[in-house]
Design a protein around this motif. Structure first.
Motif, short mmCIF file in Angstrom:
data_model
loop_
_atom_site.label_atom_id
_atom_site.label_comp_id
_atom_site.label_asym_id
_atom_site.label_seq_id
_atom_site.Cartn_x
_atom_site.Cartn_y
_atom_site.Cartn_z
N UNK A 12 1.12 -1.82 -0.13
CA UNK A 12 0.05 0.03 -0.37
C UNK A 12 0.67 0.85 -0.47
N UNK A 13 0.60 2.00 -0.93
CA UNK A 13 1.35 3.85 -0.73
C UNK A 13 1.09 4.71 -0.76
N UNK A 14 2.28 5.86 -0.07
CA UNK A 14 1.54 6.82 0.00
C UNK A 14 0.48 7.78 -0.97
N UNK A 15 -0.65 8.33 -0.68
CA UNK A 15 -1.25 8.99 -1.73
C UNK A 15 -2.01 9.85 -0.95
N UNK A 16 -2.52 10.79 -2.23
CA UNK A 16 -3.70 11.69 -1.71
C UNK A 16 -4.94 11.74 -1.93
N UNK A 17 -6.65 12.48 -2.02
CA UNK A 17 -7.17 11.74 -2.38
C UNK A 17 -8.50 12.51 -2.85
N UNK A 18 -8.13 13.76 -2.92
CA UNK A 18 -8.04 14.67 -4.09
C UNK A 18 -6.59 15.44 -4.67
N UNK A 38 -1.43 13.78 2.34
CA UNK A 38 -1.10 12.65 2.29
C UNK A 38 -0.39 11.63 3.60
N UNK A 39 -1.12 10.36 2.58
CA UNK A 39 -1.44 9.40 3.34
C UNK A 39 -0.87 7.78 3.02
N UNK A 40 -0.49 6.83 4.49
CA UNK A 40 -0.90 5.20 4.00
C UNK A 40 -1.91 4.65 4.58
N UNK A 41 -2.04 3.66 3.63
CA UNK A 41 -2.55 2.71 4.99
C UNK A 41 -2.21 1.51 5.18
N UNK A 42 -1.52 1.14 6.11
CA UNK A 42 0.04 0.04 6.46
C UNK A 42 -0.80 -1.29 6.94
N UNK A 43 -0.50 -2.29 6.05
CA UNK A 43 -1.52 -3.78 6.33
C UNK A 43 -0.93 -4.26 7.06
N UNK A 75 -2.19 0.32 11.07
CA UNK A 75 -2.51 1.93 11.17
C UNK A 75 -2.22 2.44 9.93
N UNK A 76 -3.47 3.76 9.73
CA UNK A 76 -2.96 3.83 8.83
C UNK A 76 -2.43 5.79 9.07
N UNK A 77 -1.23 6.22 8.21
CA UNK A 77 0.02 6.92 8.93
C UNK A 77 -0.37 8.32 8.06
N UNK A 82 0.39 11.52 12.33
CA UNK A 82 -0.82 10.91 13.22
C UNK A 82 -0.57 9.74 12.37
N UNK A 83 -0.33 8.66 13.17
CA UNK A 83 -0.62 7.47 13.11
C UNK A 83 -2.65 7.16 13.90
N UNK A 84 -2.80 6.14 13.01
CA UNK A 84 -4.11 5.70 13.43
C UNK A 84 -4.73 4.47 13.94
N UNK A 85 -4.55 3.65 14.63
CA UNK A 85 -4.76 1.95 15.26
C UNK A 85 -6.33 1.72 14.05
N UNK A 86 -6.64 0.94 13.82
CA UNK A 86 -7.39 0.93 13.18
C UNK A 86 -8.40 -0.14 14.55
N UNK A 87 -8.92 0.69 15.23
CA UNK A 87 -9.61 0.36 16.38
C UNK A 87 -11.18 -0.25 15.70
N UNK A 88 -11.29 -1.58 15.96
CA UNK A 88 -13.33 -1.54 16.38
C UNK A 88 -14.06 -0.34 15.63
N UNK A 89 -14.60 -0.16 15.29
CA UNK A 89 -16.51 1.21 14.84
C UNK A 89 -15.32 2.17 14.47
N UNK A 90 -13.61 2.56 14.62
CA UNK A 90 -13.78 3.78 15.09
C UNK A 90 -13.36 4.88 13.54
N UNK A 91 -13.61 5.49 13.45
CA UNK A 91 -13.99 6.83 12.66
C UNK A 91 -12.96 7.72 12.26
N UNK A 92 -12.29 7.76 11.39
CA UNK A 92 -11.24 8.62 11.08
C UNK A 92 -11.43 9.63 10.03
#
Length: 184
Positions: free
Chosen positions: A100-106, A159-164, A130-132, A142-152
């Protein structure tokens, strides 16, 4: 409900919300995605087009009826102080070994946001995933742990990337993604 955490990355908003989805809704979404017909058809950027990742495109008329939509729109209103609407809905699936690579969404300057729901009945911090989010110097902010039901929710220009997930994780890492634009 106010955000659990708030951050700025290069002056752009990032918010994390916990407790907006009932556990039963998380379980129902997980079951739905477990049966989903994912295709390896997405890539992060044009220069990584040969490296595809798994996605399940969800028709927007279905996406707006999912239990995640209304609380996300409320959180977005709290973040932006204005009405936003979804224009795309899909679920990402990643597992150990995916790239999974870094990217922007817009496009730069667009007032679009990305909302990611982490969908899993359980998640162990040792599993990674994590999403970084990175600043303009390509340094992790910022790193965000994929906790169940969490909204980011974050500005799509970040620029961000989801880490596998790590090798010790046998569960899929599902993120239910909505792309959001101003409603008016």
């Amino acid at each position: 409900m106010p955000a659990s955490r708030r951050h700025l990355v290069d002056g752009l908003e990032v918010r994390i919300y916990d407790g907006l989805l009932a556990r039963n809704d998380v379980l129902a979404l997980t079951a739905m995605f477990d049966e989903g017909a994912f295709t390896r058809s997405e890539s992060a950027r044009p220069d990584t087009a040969a490296v595809r990742h798994w996605v399940l495109n969800i028709p927007l008329d279905v996406g707006v009826r999912l239990p995640a939509y209304a609380p996300m729109i409320d959180a977005m209103r709290e973040l932006a102080g204005a009405a936003y609407r979804g224009y795309r809905c899909y679920c990402n699936h990643s597992g150990f070994g995916d790239m999974l690579f870094t990217h922007t969404d817009c496009q730069p300057g667009a007032r679009e946001y990305t909302a990611l729901w982490y969908v899993a009945p359980d998640w162990d911090v040792e599993w990674g995933g994590e999403t970084v989010l990175f600043n303009k110097q390509r340094d992790a902010e910022v790193a965000v742990t994929p906790k169940p039901g969490r909204l980011l929710i974050f500005d799509g220009n970040i620029l961000h990337a989801g880490r596998p997930p790590n090798r010790n994780c046998y569960a899929p890492r599902y993120t239910l993604a909505y792309k959001l634009e101003p409603a008016g």
